[in-house]
Design an enzyme around this catalytic site. Sequence first.
Site: not given
Length: 219
Positions: A24-25, A28
């Site tokens: 997820h990170e 980004h």
Amino acid sequence: MDLMEALVRVGMFFPPFLFALCFHEFAHGYVAKLKGDNTADMMGRLTMNPLPHIDWVGTVGFPVMAILFPGLPIFGWAKPVPVNPRNLKDQKNDMFWVALAGPMSNILLFLLGLVGFGLMIHVFHVAPQGPLMQMTVTFLYINMLLAFFNLLPLHPLDGGKIMARFLPYQWNRWLEDNQMQLNLVLLGLILLGGFRYLAAPFFMLVQLSMQFIISLGGA
């Protein structure tokens, strides 16, 4: 709960949870780099190595406590990937895509997990109660939960930044100025168990998806 059972529970839940958070990170940071901001890359955060992403309270403390004490709500977080909006080519639109990348990465992992689930059921005939199958099912639930949670339209969650693309400036300003109070409301909702009712349709989606995959083989 004895020590061995506790270790098994942590081993079944924590690796899928950590992988989903890191991906997820990473998503980004990767989309931010595509849009012109190299901050995450320069700070060593554009990686799947979990160590740079770990917040010892949110990534380890709360989740492990929830695993060991089943009555507690399961939630957690990683260190947010740094993004400098001033480096983006189109700040308003690009921040929308950077924010959306996080939840979409978990939806992608969910879909890939469904493929793996189907292969284990119909091709490799993995035992339904075996650890690999249980870890896969956990992986599906975790990614759907992370996607749903981060799409909530509150700052500083991804959903707040996604929604900012479509709201007037004054509304966004109010949401940012009051994010502390809104976060306390969200935390209270989680601790009191209300979040599970909001997430129930998404959990049902996971279950229906698994049942559909199983039905494809006439099982």
